[in-house]
Design a protein around this motif. Structure first.
Motif, PDB file in Angstrom:
ATOM      1  N   ARG A   1       9.720  -5.754   2.540  1.00 47.29           N
ATOM      2  CA  ARG A   1       9.314  -7.021   1.955  1.00 47.29           C
ATOM      3  C   ARG A   1       7.817  -7.226   1.792  1.00 47.29           C
ATOM      4  O   ARG A   1       7.393  -8.247   1.255  1.00 47.29           O
ATOM      5  N   ILE A   2       7.026  -6.262   2.276  1.00 46.76           N
ATOM      6  CA  ILE A   2       5.574  -6.529   2.253  1.00 46.76           C
ATOM      7  C   ILE A   2       5.007  -6.645   0.840  1.00 46.76           C
ATOM      8  O   ILE A   2       3.927  -7.171   0.657  1.00 46.76           O
ATOM      9  N   PHE A   3       5.748  -6.153  -0.179  1.00 45.46           N
ATOM     10  CA  PHE A   3       5.231  -6.279  -1.547  1.00 45.46           C
ATOM     11  C   PHE A   3       5.622  -7.623  -2.180  1.00 45.46           C
ATOM     12  O   PHE A   3       5.271  -7.893  -3.319  1.00 45.46           O
TER      13      PHE A   3
ATOM     14  N   GLU B   1      -9.059  -1.352   5.861  1.00 46.95           N
ATOM     15  CA  GLU B   1     -10.270  -1.697   6.606  1.00 46.95           C
ATOM     16  C   GLU B   1      -9.952  -2.742   7.678  1.00 46.95           C
ATOM     17  O   GLU B   1     -10.439  -2.689   8.784  1.00 46.95           O
ATOM     18  N   ARG B   2      -9.092  -3.700   7.342  1.00 47.78           N
ATOM     19  CA  ARG B   2      -8.758  -4.766   8.300  1.00 47.78           C
ATOM     20  C   ARG B   2      -7.930  -4.250   9.467  1.00 47.78           C
ATOM     21  O   ARG B   2      -8.020  -4.726  10.573  1.00 47.78           O
ATOM     22  N   HIS B   3      -7.044  -3.270   9.178  1.00 49.73           N
ATOM     23  CA  HIS B   3      -6.112  -2.842  10.224  1.00 49.73           C
ATOM     24  C   HIS B   3      -6.567  -1.600  11.001  1.00 49.73           C
ATOM     25  O   HIS B   3      -6.107  -1.390  12.111  1.00 49.73           O
TER      26      HIS B   3
ATOM     27  N   LEU C   1       3.387 -13.691  -1.020  1.00 56.06           N
ATOM     28  CA  LEU C   1       3.216 -14.567   0.141  1.00 56.06           C
ATOM     29  C   LEU C   1       3.875 -14.043   1.400  1.00 56.06           C
ATOM     30  O   LEU C   1       4.023 -14.773   2.379  1.00 56.06           O
ATOM     31  N   TYR C   2       4.312 -12.731   1.360  1.00 57.30           N
ATOM     32  CA  TYR C   2       4.941 -12.195   2.576  1.00 57.30           C
ATOM     33  C   TYR C   2       3.868 -11.613   3.481  1.00 57.30           C
ATOM     34  O   TYR C   2       3.045 -10.808   3.068  1.00 57.30           O
ATOM     35  N   GLN C   3       3.914 -12.037   4.743  1.00 57.12           N
ATOM     36  CA  GLN C   3       2.957 -11.504   5.703  1.00 57.12           C
ATOM     37  C   GLN C   3       3.677 -11.094   6.962  1.00 57.12           C
ATOM     38  O   GLN C   3       4.646 -11.732   7.377  1.00 57.12           O
ATOM     39  N   VAL C   4       3.167  -9.994   7.567  1.00 55.08           N
ATOM     40  CA  VAL C   4       3.763  -9.539   8.825  1.00 55.08           C
ATOM     41  C   VAL C   4       3.142 -10.374   9.930  1.00 55.08           C
ATOM     42  O   VAL C   4       1.931 -10.327  10.116  1.00 55.08           O
TER      43      VAL C   4
ATOM     44  N   ALA D   1      -4.642   6.050   3.255  1.00 57.09           N
ATOM     45  CA  ALA D   1      -4.000   6.219   4.562  1.00 57.09           C
ATOM     46  C   ALA D   1      -4.939   5.783   5.668  1.00 57.09           C
ATOM     47  O   ALA D   1      -6.127   6.091   5.645  1.00 57.09           O
ATOM     48  N   ASP D   2      -4.374   5.021   6.615  1.00 61.04           N
ATOM     49  CA  ASP D   2      -5.202   4.616   7.763  1.00 61.04           C
ATOM     50  C   ASP D   2      -4.497   4.980   9.051  1.00 61.04           C
ATOM     51  O   ASP D   2      -3.338   5.375   9.043  1.00 61.04           O
ATOM     52  N   ARG D   3      -5.220   4.861  10.156  1.00 62.63           N
ATOM     53  CA  ARG D   3      -4.645   5.183  11.470  1.00 62.63           C
ATOM     54  C   ARG D   3      -4.459   3.886  12.269  1.00 62.63           C
ATOM     55  O   ARG D   3      -4.654   3.848  13.469  1.00 62.63           O
TER      56      ARG D   3
ATOM     57  N   GLY E   1      -5.634 -12.673   4.072  1.00 59.40           N
ATOM     58  CA  GLY E   1      -5.534 -13.497   2.866  1.00 59.40           C
ATOM     59  C   GLY E   1      -4.259 -14.309   2.871  1.00 59.40           C
ATOM     60  O   GLY E   1      -3.797 -14.738   3.935  1.00 59.40           O
ATOM     61  N   LEU E   2      -3.701 -14.471   1.648  1.00 59.33           N
ATOM     62  CA  LEU E   2      -2.510 -15.329   1.505  1.00 59.33           C
ATOM     63  C   LEU E   2      -1.202 -14.550   1.472  1.00 59.33           C
ATOM     64  O   LEU E   2      -0.140 -15.107   1.310  1.00 59.33           O
ATOM     65  N   GLY E   3      -1.281 -13.231   1.583  1.00 62.38           N
ATOM     66  CA  GLY E   3      -0.059 -12.430   1.436  1.00 62.38           C
ATOM     67  C   GLY E   3       0.217 -12.159  -0.025  1.00 62.38           C
ATOM     68  O   GLY E   3       1.366 -12.020  -0.433  1.00 62.38           O
ATOM     69  N   LEU E   4      -0.845 -12.056  -0.839  1.00 64.96           N
ATOM     70  CA  LEU E   4      -0.664 -11.821  -2.279  1.00 64.96           C
ATOM     71  C   LEU E   4      -1.175 -10.448  -2.700  1.00 64.96           C
ATOM     72  O   LEU E   4      -0.800  -9.930  -3.748  1.00 64.96           O
ATOM     73  N   GLY E   5      -2.020  -9.836  -1.851  1.00 65.26           N
ATOM     74  CA  GLY E   5      -2.693  -8.587  -2.225  1.00 65.26           C
ATOM     75  C   GLY E   5      -1.727  -7.505  -2.689  1.00 65.26           C
ATOM     76  O   GLY E   5      -1.894  -6.922  -3.762  1.00 65.26           O
ATOM     77  N   LEU E   6      -0.703  -7.227  -1.876  1.00 63.06           N
ATOM     78  CA  LEU E   6       0.228  -6.145  -2.229  1.00 63.06           C
ATOM     79  C   LEU E   6       1.091  -6.533  -3.426  1.00 63.06           C
ATOM     80  O   LEU E   6       1.453  -5.684  -4.236  1.00 63.06           O
ATOM     81  N   ALA E   7       1.432  -7.849  -3.538  1.00 61.52           N
ATOM     82  CA  ALA E   7       2.225  -8.304  -4.696  1.00 61.52           C
ATOM     83  C   ALA E   7       1.449  -8.048  -5.983  1.00 61.52           C
ATOM     84  O   ALA E   7       2.000  -7.563  -6.976  1.00 61.52           O
ATOM     85  N   ILE E   8       0.133  -8.347  -5.952  1.00 57.86           N
ATOM     86  CA  ILE E   8      -0.697  -8.110  -7.138  1.00 57.86           C
ATOM     87  C   ILE E   8      -0.764  -6.607  -7.437  1.00 57.86           C
ATOM     88  O   ILE E   8      -0.593  -6.178  -8.574  1.00 57.86           O
TER      89      ILE E   8
ATOM     90  N   PRO F   1      -2.260   0.177  13.289  1.00 55.72           N
ATOM     91  CA  PRO F   1      -1.083  -0.065  14.141  1.00 55.72           C
ATOM     92  C   PRO F   1       0.251   0.180  13.417  1.00 55.72           C
ATOM     93  O   PRO F   1       1.295   0.229  14.060  1.00 55.72           O
ATOM     94  N   GLY F   2       0.219   0.343  12.091  1.00 56.25           N
ATOM     95  CA  GLY F   2       1.468   0.559  11.352  1.00 56.25           C
ATOM     96  C   GLY F   2       2.231  -0.732  11.123  1.00 56.25           C
ATOM     97  O   GLY F   2       1.846  -1.792  11.631  1.00 56.25           O
ATOM     98  N   ILE F   3       3.278  -0.621  10.319  1.00 52.31           N
ATOM     99  CA  ILE F   3       4.077  -1.813   9.983  1.00 52.31           C
ATOM    100  C   ILE F   3       5.491  -1.592  10.510  1.00 52.31           C
ATOM    101  O   ILE F   3       6.108  -0.562  10.209  1.00 52.31           O
TER     102      ILE F   3
HETATM  103  P1  ADP Z   1      -2.456 -10.173   3.219  1.00 53.26           P
HETATM  104  O1  ADP Z   1      -3.206 -11.144   2.405  1.00 53.26           O
HETATM  105  O2  ADP Z   1      -1.708 -10.744   4.346  1.00 53.26           O
HETATM  106  O3  ADP Z   1      -3.211  -8.952   3.538  1.00 53.26           O
HETATM  107  P2  ADP Z   1      -0.990  -8.296   1.666  1.00 53.26           P
HETATM  108  O4  ADP Z   1      -0.024  -8.485   0.564  1.00 53.26           O
HETATM  109  O5  ADP Z   1      -2.198  -7.512   1.353  1.00 53.26           O
HETATM  110  O6  ADP Z   1      -1.319  -9.694   2.231  1.00 53.26           O
HETATM  111  O7  ADP Z   1      -0.239  -7.588   2.851  1.00 53.26           O
HETATM  112  C1  ADP Z   1       1.024  -8.036   3.277  1.00 53.26           C
HETATM  113  C2  ADP Z   1       1.254  -7.716   4.748  1.00 53.26           C
HETATM  114  O8  ADP Z   1       1.318  -6.326   4.945  1.00 53.26           O
HETATM  115  C3  ADP Z   1       0.128  -8.185   5.571  1.00 53.26           C
HETATM  116  O9  ADP Z   1       0.538  -9.383   6.219  1.00 53.26           O
HETATM  117  C4  ADP Z   1      -0.102  -7.105   6.597  1.00 53.26           C
HETATM  118  O10 ADP Z   1       0.401  -7.484   7.875  1.00 53.26           O
HETATM  119  C5  ADP Z   1       0.666  -5.926   6.121  1.00 53.26           C
HETATM  120  N1  ADP Z   1      -0.215  -4.804   5.813  1.00 53.26           N
HETATM  121  C6  ADP Z   1      -0.792  -4.545   4.612  1.00 53.26           C
HETATM  122  N2  ADP Z   1      -1.524  -3.430   4.677  1.00 53.26           N
HETATM  123  C7  ADP Z   1      -1.428  -2.950   5.951  1.00 53.26           C
HETATM  124  C8  ADP Z   1      -1.960  -1.815   6.642  1.00 53.26           C
HETATM  125  N3  ADP Z   1      -2.781  -0.933   6.072  1.00 53.26           N
HETATM  126  N4  ADP Z   1      -1.652  -1.659   7.961  1.00 53.26           N
HETATM  127  C9  ADP Z   1      -0.800  -2.558   8.581  1.00 53.26           C
HETATM  128  N5  ADP Z   1      -0.270  -3.648   7.967  1.00 53.26           N
HETATM  129  C10 ADP Z   1      -0.570  -3.838   6.654  1.00 53.26           C
END
Ligand code: ADP
Length: 604
Positions: free
Chosen positions: A540-542, A501-503, A545-548, A527-529, A560-567, A531-533
């Motif tokens: 490392r996104i999982f 939803e955010r991206h 505290l890792y954020q792009v 799946a979303d459309r 958030g804090l970069g914890l969502g995907l880790a959780i 900007p991609g990663i």
């Molecule tokens: P955050 O709290 O930063 O969302 P997440 O663990 O959920 O932390 O995500 C880690 C990083 O992955 C985010 O900084 C974000 O840039 C990238 N990311 C996650 N989901 C998407 C997505 N659907 N599209 C693009 N980037 C994503």
């Protein structure tokens, strides 16, 4: 033999009328001629006998005869030597002649010396008599040769037997894998051949000193020996410095045979008095000892001592060969032992390290738990007053407590939105610590995947609507029920959908789907459309505290804090599933994770 030689001499003297006939052995090359037998009428007089024999023994063949031995131009007729004339002359006057005739072949025959009282007129007759003597000598030699041959044959047969026996024993030796068993086999096999034996082995370290490791003596015999020596065999220390026999064997590295049992006993028992040696002699009465080195790592590490009342030809060689086999077997046993020790050492080491590692892991887990507890407590404590702050800010902003000036309203709104963001962070931290603290305690139940997907869609619907996004949910037909902790899986879905939803760009479609995965699992994808990663971040996104963050992805206020995907990963993995991502910059991102089903539960 000597008797027959003397008979030949006497008969020849009688047949030729010589005063004396002497058979002289002439060896090959430079070997000195030696009288074999002397006889004749001149020796009849007892008192002259010794003198005559002495004179003849002194110089059995004159130089003139010796010079012609090899060229074979005998017979030679010479005036008798002056000493001979002196002892025989009294009776016969000066006319005494010596005739030398060869008997046998030039390489190693004999010469017949006849001392005649007158110039020989009958040389042909003398030579004929000499041929007769030669015939008798040849017959004698042939007979001796036959007996010697017979002896050699019996010896050879015995040696072959011993060798064959020890060869069989040698193969037995190679089966044994420890030193004690090998030494036991050595002693037993030698005993079978009627040989008593013992093994001296070097003491570890320093100058070589040897101790008895093994003997095949019957217990009674050994006790008697120890009584005589006043000490046990185990106490005996053999130092080469005080034992010439051992020193020689050690130095040459070769087998040694001795027929001097007393010296051998003294050497091998670490010294003994004459009285002790005499007593030992009475006890053993042995006459032969074979001492052969046992080798290890190319050095003499001990000795095999074999005692025998008598040794046959070939026995020492057989014993030596046997000792060599024993050496090989001992070497093999040593290597096997070293290998065993090394393995045991390694195993102990691995065990120790594993234990250390387990302790370290346990300590880390404990620290981790403490940290999660701390996080949970702190977050909880922060959250409560924060909720109050947000509540009051909302009350103020709603002007329920009185009218606000435009600037005051703006300030209260900032307080409210900042408070909400802060609460978002704290909630995320709480989620993580709660999950980490309870990840081993999943509340598993069976429920349809469709229910879960719909529930998530409903929860996120307002936010999707706010951003003008459409959410498409697609379910594969006849999916098995999930077997999972419903609340936690819902959290995974909420995290992934919030990210989408955010991206995702305004007005685009986000797809949520569930299908059959591998090995009876259900696979859920979001799946979303967006900007991609960029690929360099994907790995490392999982991580916690890792954020792009780069120029293309500045930090937006909803982050958030970069914890969502880790959780999310932690929850999926706690279910035994896997989570992954595929993304192309500019095209969009798809997250996929697998979950167990009731089917897999009942599966093979
Ligand atoms: P955050 O709290 O930063 O969302 P997440 O663990 O959920 O932390 O995500 C880690 C990083 O992955 C985010 O900084 C974000 O840039 C990238 N990311 C996650 N989901 C998407 C997505 N659907 N599209 C693009 N980037 C994503």
């Amino acid at each position: 033999m000597e008797k027959v030689y003397r008979e030949i001499a006497r008969d020849t003297a009688r047949a030729t009328g010589a005063l004396l006939a002497q058979l002289v052995r002439t060896g090959p090359g430079s070997a000195a001629p030696a009288p074999l037998a002397t006889d004749g009428p001149a020796l009849a007089e007892r008192f002259r006998r010794e003198v005559i024999l002495a004179v003849l023994a002194d110089d059995p063949l004159p130089a003139a005869v010796r010079a012609r031995l090899d060229v074979g131009t005998l017979p030679v007729v010479l005036p008798a030597s002056a000493p001979l004339v002196a002892v025989l002359g009294g009776a016969q006057g000066d006319r005494l002649t010596s005739i030398f005739v060869r008997l046998g072949d030039p390489a190693g025959g004999a010469v017949l010396h006849l001392a005649l009282p007158e110039p020989p007129g009958r040389l042909a007759a003398i030579q004929a008599v000499a041929r007769l003597a030669e015939g008798r000598l040849a017959a004698l030699a042939a007979r001796a040769e036959v007996t010697r041959g017979q002896h050699r044959l019996t010896d050879l047969e015995a040696a072959r037997e011993v060798l064959a026996g020890l060869q069989v024993a040698g193969t037995q030796l190679m089966i044994e894998a420890d030193e004690g068993a090998i030494l036991g086999t050595v002693a037993r096999e030698l005993l079978r051949l009627g040989l008593h034996s013992g093994v001296l082995m070097a003491e570890p370290g320093g100058a070589p000193v040897f101790r008895w490791r093994f003997t095949s003596f019957p217990a009674g015999l050994q006790r008697a020996l120890e009584r005589i020596m006043g000490r046990t065999l185990a106490e005996v220390v053999v130092a080469p410095a005080g034992a010439p026999l051992v020193a020689r064997c050690l130095e040459d590295g070769r087998t040694l045979v001795t027929a001097r049992p007393r010296a051998a006993a003294r050497d091998l028992l670490g010294g003994a008095t004459t009285a002790q040696l005499r007593a030992l002699g009475r006890l053993f009465g042995l006459v032969r000892l074979v001492l052969t080195p046992l080798r290890r790592e190319g050095r003499t590490a001990g000795f095999l001592a074999v005692v025998a009342p008598m040794l046959r030809a070939g026995d020492p060689e057989a014993i030596e060969a046997f000792a060599l086999q024993a050496s090989v077997a001992l070497e093999k046993a040593r290597l096997v032992q070293a290998l065993r020790e090394e393995r045991a050492r390694l195993e102990a080491e691995v065990e120790r390290r594993t234990r250390d590692l387990r302790l370290a892991v346990e300590a880390l887990q404990e620290t981790d738990r403490k940290k999660d507890n701390f996080l949970a407590n702190v977050s909880h404590e922060l959250r409560t007053p924060l909720v109050t702050v947000i509540g009051w800010a909302d009350l103020l902003a709603g002007e329920k407590l009185g009218e606000l000036s435009p600037r005051q309203r703006q300030a209260v709104q900032v307080i409210g939105s900042s408070g909400r963001r802060l609460k978002g962070f704290i909630d995320e931290l709480l989620d993580l610590s709660r999950h980490e603290l309870t990840r081993d305690r999943l509340a598993l139940s069976a429920f349809p995947a469709g229910d879960l997907l719909r529930q998530a869609a409903v929860a996120l619907a307002p936010r999707f609507a706010e951003h003008g996004l459409r959410l498409h949910v697609r379910l594969a037909p006849r999916l098995p029920d999930l077997w999972a902790d419903r609340d936690r899986v819902l959290q995974v879905l909420v995290n992934l959908l919030s990210n989408a939803e955010r991206h995702a760009p305004q007005g685009s479609v986000v797809r949520l789907a569930a299908s059959r995965g591998r090995a009876g699992a259900v696979e859920v994808s979001v799946a979303d459309r967006g900007p991609g990663i960029p690929p360099e971040h994907l790995a490392r996104i999982f991580d916690r505290l890792y954020q792009v963050r780069d120029a293309a992805h500045p930090r937006d206020p909803g982050t958030g804090l970069g914890l969502g995907l880790a959780i999310a990963r932690s929850i999926v993995e706690a279910h035994g599933g896997r989570i992954g991502v595929r993304s192309r910059v500019g095209r969009g991102t798809t997250f996929r994770f697998s979950l167990p089903t009731v089917e897999r539960l009942a599966g093979p």
